[in-house]
Design a protein around this motif. Structure first.
Motif, PDB file in Angstrom:
ATOM      1  N   LEU A 139       7.613  43.852 -51.818  1.00  0.00           N
ATOM      2  CA  LEU A 139       9.056  43.548 -51.860  1.00  0.00           C
ATOM      3  C   LEU A 139       9.249  42.041 -51.991  1.00  0.00           C
ATOM      4  CD1 LEU A 139      10.027  45.873 -48.872  1.00  0.00           C
ATOM      5  CD2 LEU A 139      10.392  46.383 -51.300  1.00  0.00           C
ATOM      6  N   PRO A 140       8.838  41.473 -53.108  1.00  0.00           N
ATOM      7  CA  PRO A 140       8.837  40.001 -53.237  1.00  0.00           C
ATOM      8  C   PRO A 140      10.228  39.369 -53.194  1.00  0.00           C
ATOM      9  CG  PRO A 140       8.400  41.057 -55.350  1.00  0.00           C
ATOM     10  CD  PRO A 140       8.336  42.139 -54.319  1.00  0.00           C
ATOM     11  N   ASN A 141      11.272  40.153 -53.455  1.00  0.00           N
ATOM     12  CA  ASN A 141      12.627  39.589 -53.477  1.00  0.00           C
ATOM     13  C   ASN A 141      13.429  39.909 -52.210  1.00  0.00           C
ATOM     14  OD1 ASN A 141      12.214  38.635 -56.168  1.00  0.00           O
ATOM     15  ND2 ASN A 141      12.611  40.708 -56.913  1.00  0.00           N
ATOM     16  N   THR A 142      12.781  40.469 -51.220  1.00  0.00           N
ATOM     17  CA  THR A 142      13.470  40.907 -50.008  1.00  0.00           C
ATOM     18  C   THR A 142      13.353  39.869 -48.905  1.00  0.00           C
ATOM     19  OG1 THR A 142      13.038  43.232 -50.540  1.00  0.00           O
ATOM     20  CG2 THR A 142      13.571  42.720 -48.249  1.00  0.00           C
ATOM     21  N   ALA A 143      14.489  39.539 -48.282  1.00  0.00           N
ATOM     22  CA  ALA A 143      14.489  38.662 -47.111  1.00  0.00           C
ATOM     23  C   ALA A 143      14.013  39.473 -45.908  1.00  0.00           C
ATOM     24  CB  ALA A 143      15.885  38.110 -46.859  1.00  0.00           C
ATOM     25  N   VAL A 144      12.964  38.997 -45.244  1.00  0.00           N
ATOM     26  CA  VAL A 144      12.356  39.720 -44.128  1.00  0.00           C
ATOM     27  C   VAL A 144      12.605  38.950 -42.832  1.00  0.00           C
ATOM     28  CG1 VAL A 144      10.201  40.559 -43.118  1.00  0.00           C
ATOM     29  CG2 VAL A 144      10.609  40.787 -45.582  1.00  0.00           C
ATOM     30  N   GLN A 145      13.188  39.656 -41.875  1.00  0.00           N
ATOM     31  CA  GLN A 145      13.488  39.080 -40.570  1.00  0.00           C
ATOM     32  C   GLN A 145      12.674  39.819 -39.503  1.00  0.00           C
ATOM     33  OE1 GLN A 145      17.269  40.129 -38.597  1.00  0.00           O
ATOM     34  NE2 GLN A 145      17.665  37.943 -38.432  1.00  0.00           N
ATOM     35  N   VAL A 146      12.011  39.075 -38.635  1.00  0.00           N
ATOM     36  CA  VAL A 146      11.222  39.655 -37.557  1.00  0.00           C
ATOM     37  C   VAL A 146      11.844  39.260 -36.226  1.00  0.00           C
ATOM     38  CG1 VAL A 146       8.965  39.803 -36.454  1.00  0.00           C
ATOM     39  CG2 VAL A 146       9.130  39.597 -38.957  1.00  0.00           C
ATOM     40  N   LEU A 147      12.302  40.256 -35.458  1.00  0.00           N
ATOM     41  CA  LEU A 147      12.873  39.994 -34.136  1.00  0.00           C
ATOM     42  C   LEU A 147      11.732  39.953 -33.128  1.00  0.00           C
ATOM     43  CD1 LEU A 147      15.994  42.362 -34.210  1.00  0.00           C
ATOM     44  CD2 LEU A 147      15.672  40.100 -35.241  1.00  0.00           C
ATOM     45  N   THR A 148      11.389  38.775 -32.677  1.00  0.00           N
ATOM     46  CA  THR A 148      10.246  38.542 -31.806  1.00  0.00           C
ATOM     47  C   THR A 148      10.646  37.648 -30.652  1.00  0.00           C
ATOM     48  OG1 THR A 148       8.086  37.418 -31.680  1.00  0.00           O
ATOM     49  CG2 THR A 148       9.563  36.733 -33.444  1.00  0.00           C
ATOM     50  N   ASN A 149       9.998  37.811 -29.500  1.00  0.00           N
ATOM     51  CA  ASN A 149      10.310  36.900 -28.396  1.00  0.00           C
ATOM     52  C   ASN A 149       9.658  35.532 -28.579  1.00  0.00           C
ATOM     53  OD1 ASN A 149       7.600  37.049 -27.289  1.00  0.00           O
ATOM     54  ND2 ASN A 149       8.163  38.938 -26.231  1.00  0.00           N
ATOM     55  N   GLY A 150       8.796  35.396 -29.587  1.00  0.00           N
ATOM     56  CA  GLY A 150       8.255  34.093 -29.956  1.00  0.00           C
ATOM     57  C   GLY A 150       7.094  33.606 -29.132  1.00  0.00           C
ATOM     58  N   ARG A 151       6.759  34.297 -28.052  1.00  0.00           N
ATOM     59  CA  ARG A 151       5.719  33.793 -27.156  1.00  0.00           C
ATOM     60  C   ARG A 151       4.339  33.791 -27.814  1.00  0.00           C
ATOM     61  NH1 ARG A 151       6.296  37.193 -21.778  1.00  0.00           N
ATOM     62  NH2 ARG A 151       4.530  35.856 -21.181  1.00  0.00           N
ATOM     63  N   ALA A 152       4.101  34.736 -28.711  1.00  0.00           N
ATOM     64  CA  ALA A 152       2.789  34.801 -29.375  1.00  0.00           C
ATOM     65  C   ALA A 152       2.499  33.544 -30.181  1.00  0.00           C
ATOM     66  CB  ALA A 152       2.730  36.035 -30.277  1.00  0.00           C
ATOM     67  N   PHE A 153       3.543  32.894 -30.676  1.00  0.00           N
ATOM     68  CA  PHE A 153       3.346  31.727 -31.530  1.00  0.00           C
ATOM     69  C   PHE A 153       2.882  30.493 -30.756  1.00  0.00           C
ATOM     70  CE2 PHE A 153       6.609  34.129 -34.052  1.00  0.00           C
ATOM     71  CZ  PHE A 153       5.730  34.501 -35.066  1.00  0.00           C
ATOM     72  N   ALA A 154       2.823  30.578 -29.433  1.00  0.00           N
ATOM     73  CA  ALA A 154       2.201  29.504 -28.669  1.00  0.00           C
ATOM     74  C   ALA A 154       0.705  29.416 -28.962  1.00  0.00           C
ATOM     75  CB  ALA A 154       2.440  29.715 -27.169  1.00  0.00           C
TER      76      ALA A 154
ATOM     77  N   ALA B 140      13.069  35.497 -35.778  1.00  0.00           N
ATOM     78  CA  ALA B 140      14.297  35.403 -34.981  1.00  0.00           C
ATOM     79  C   ALA B 140      13.922  35.486 -33.514  1.00  0.00           C
ATOM     80  CB  ALA B 140      15.262  36.518 -35.364  1.00  0.00           C
ATOM     81  N   ILE B 141      14.091  34.379 -32.801  1.00  0.00           N
ATOM     82  CA  ILE B 141      13.531  34.208 -31.464  1.00  0.00           C
ATOM     83  C   ILE B 141      14.642  33.899 -30.458  1.00  0.00           C
ATOM     84  CG2 ILE B 141      11.963  32.799 -30.071  1.00  0.00           C
ATOM     85  CD1 ILE B 141      10.396  32.225 -32.655  1.00  0.00           C
ATOM     86  N   PRO B 142      14.708  34.628 -29.342  1.00  0.00           N
ATOM     87  CA  PRO B 142      15.750  34.358 -28.353  1.00  0.00           C
ATOM     88  C   PRO B 142      15.426  33.161 -27.454  1.00  0.00           C
ATOM     89  CG  PRO B 142      14.410  36.194 -27.625  1.00  0.00           C
ATOM     90  CD  PRO B 142      13.914  35.822 -28.994  1.00  0.00           C
ATOM     91  N   VAL B 143      16.423  32.326 -27.239  1.00  0.00           N
ATOM     92  CA  VAL B 143      16.381  31.280 -26.217  1.00  0.00           C
ATOM     93  C   VAL B 143      17.688  31.427 -25.441  1.00  0.00           C
ATOM     94  CG1 VAL B 143      16.297  28.809 -25.727  1.00  0.00           C
ATOM     95  CG2 VAL B 143      14.989  29.735 -27.651  1.00  0.00           C
ATOM     96  N   TYR B 144      17.609  31.847 -24.192  1.00  0.00           N
ATOM     97  CA  TYR B 144      18.806  32.260 -23.466  1.00  0.00           C
ATOM     98  C   TYR B 144      19.434  31.163 -22.624  1.00  0.00           C
ATOM     99  CZ  TYR B 144      17.493  36.915 -24.941  1.00  0.00           C
ATOM    100  OH  TYR B 144      17.196  38.013 -25.711  1.00  0.00           O
ATOM    101  N   SER B 145      18.730  30.040 -22.489  1.00  0.00           N
ATOM    102  CA  SER B 145      19.267  28.971 -21.661  1.00  0.00           C
ATOM    103  C   SER B 145      18.489  27.699 -21.919  1.00  0.00           C
ATOM    104  CB  SER B 145      19.169  29.348 -20.176  1.00  0.00           C
ATOM    105  OG  SER B 145      19.562  28.275 -19.346  1.00  0.00           O
ATOM    106  N   ALA B 146      19.101  26.566 -21.586  1.00  0.00           N
ATOM    107  CA  ALA B 146      18.396  25.290 -21.606  1.00  0.00           C
ATOM    108  C   ALA B 146      17.605  25.089 -20.325  1.00  0.00           C
ATOM    109  CB  ALA B 146      19.395  24.151 -21.785  1.00  0.00           C
ATOM    110  N   VAL B 147      17.776  26.002 -19.380  1.00  0.00           N
ATOM    111  CA  VAL B 147      17.111  25.909 -18.071  1.00  0.00           C
ATOM    112  C   VAL B 147      15.992  26.943 -18.024  1.00  0.00           C
ATOM    113  CG1 VAL B 147      17.440  26.015 -15.581  1.00  0.00           C
ATOM    114  CG2 VAL B 147      19.307  25.195 -17.055  1.00  0.00           C
TER     115      VAL B 147
END
Length: 392
Positions: free
Chosen positions: A185-200, A219-226
């Protein structure tokens, strides 16, 4: 408001490969002269359509309605019979079916703008408002099912989402699927909903970036600056630090990142402060999505803790959007009806709720903004703001 049912149990299935536990099936027109691949089944709703399918030499047929079951058993080599209320299925749609249990799921809908694949139900977060509560199960077969499905999708599909659980739980196999998306699917925009922790983990980031997918975003959630607030929301100590490190490593490798913030009583009152912090520390992210909460899954169990009327954070949300736009960060508002938003931020409000669980209430019928409004979730137990009204 009604929710479209995307899974169920087949009435009958005949002739499916006994050496396999599951099959992926793409639906086709009964008038088409022949199957394109072994995955193709003609879809029929009536005896007349079944006759046309057999006339065109279809030996694999999916019927909608139990009255077709005996005819399909006699006249085809492979057949699946689904209950009549799944008659929304049309040519181009893809389903996955388990042979023994006859359980099936709608994997892809040709006419939908909101197609997504559930990658796994496993997750290393345990978010207080999770709409898909994690399970400790071996569901690695799902990635194989996705891999079989990708070649069957429309080549010009605009967008496709991968969600979970945490899609990177089996990161090696998942990265292979992303490479398959690039090729199939070379023309398809692909979005991955991930908590992002693996990318550490630099090894995982390098594998992700090595796919060289032209239109892939995490697409990674950040729920607070704290830190402790974020960790409390996701119920995982140290998650804040891992998530931010993951974002930084992705951007260091020039990968696209969206930050997501779900609004509830623990995050919404401080949304302006959070977005001020993001604008100062993460001005290089590609998009920020500020999202109304879907009141289902764990959000129902924690409703007393999490529910807040959007009218009670309306001012803070407006300020948050203004701060992000001033920093030249792309921002959108998801999952909130326009009547609960200040008019100045209407241009940022998106019709984001997936069509199969998107609905409106009676008062919306006379609203001048109905065609542009995101509406409500039909999943779970919808809570309505005191601000819901028809806009003149």
């Amino acid at each position: 408001m009604t929710k479209l049912q995307l899974s169920g149990t087949a009435i009958e299935c005949y002739g499916l490969d006994p050496s396999r536990e599951r099959s992926v099936v793409r639906l086709n027109q009964p008038d088409r002269s022949s199957a394109v691949s072994p995955f193709d089944f003609a879809v029929v709703r009536t005896i007349e359509e079944l006759g046309r399918a057999l006339l065109h030499n279809w030996r694999s047929v999916l019927g909608l309605g139990d009255e077709l079951a005996p005819l399909l058993a006699e006249g085809t080599e492979r057949s699946i019979v689904l209950p009549k209320h799944f008659d929304y299925l049309v040519p181009g749609d893809v389903i996955g079916i388990q042979h023994a249990s006859k359980r099936f799921r709608s994997l892809y809908r040709h006419g939908s703008k909101h197609n997504s694949f559930l990658v796994t139900e496993r997750c290393n977060n345990y978010c207080l408002m999770c709409s898909q509560p994690p399970k400790s199960v071996d569901d690695s077969w799902i990635l194989d099912e996705i891999s079989e499905s990708l070649p069957l999708l429309d080549k010009e599909l605009p967008a496709l989402t991968f969600t979970g659980g945490e899609p990177l739980t089996n990161w090696r196999r998942f990265v292979e699927v992303m490479a398959e998306c690039r090729d199939q699917l070379p023309n398809t925009a692909v979005q991955v909903l991930t908590n992002g922790r693996a990318f550490a983990d630099s090894q995982i980031v390098d594998a992700w970036s090595s796919t060289r997918h032209p239109n892939l975003i995490a697409a990674i959630p950040v729920y607070s600056a704290v830190d402790h607030i974020h960790d409390h929301v996701v119920q995982a100590r140290g998650a804040f630090d891992e998530t931010l490190l993951g974002i930084l490593k992705l951007k260091d490798r020039r990968q696209r990142v969206e930050i997501r913030i779900v609004l509830h009583a623990l995050t919404a009152p401080a949304i302006a402060q959070t977005c001020r912090w993001l604008s100062r520390n993460f001005p290089f992210v590609d998009h920020v999505a500020i999202m109304g909460m879907e009141n289902t899954g764990f959000a129902l169990a924690n409703e007393a803790l999490l529910w807040i009327d959007p009218m009670d954070y309306r001012t803070e949300l407006t300020e948050a959007v203004e701060l992000l736009t001033a920093a030249r960060i792309n921002v959108s508002i998801y999952n909130l009806p326009r009547c609960t938003l200040d008019r100045t931020i209407w241009p940022f409000a998106v019709q984001s709720i997936s069509d199969w669980k998107n609905g409106y209430v009676e008062v919306c019928g006379s609203c001048s903004e109905r065609a542009r409004c995101g509406g409500f979730f039909t999943s779970g137990r919808t809570r309505f703001s005191r601000g819901v009204r028809a806009i003149a």
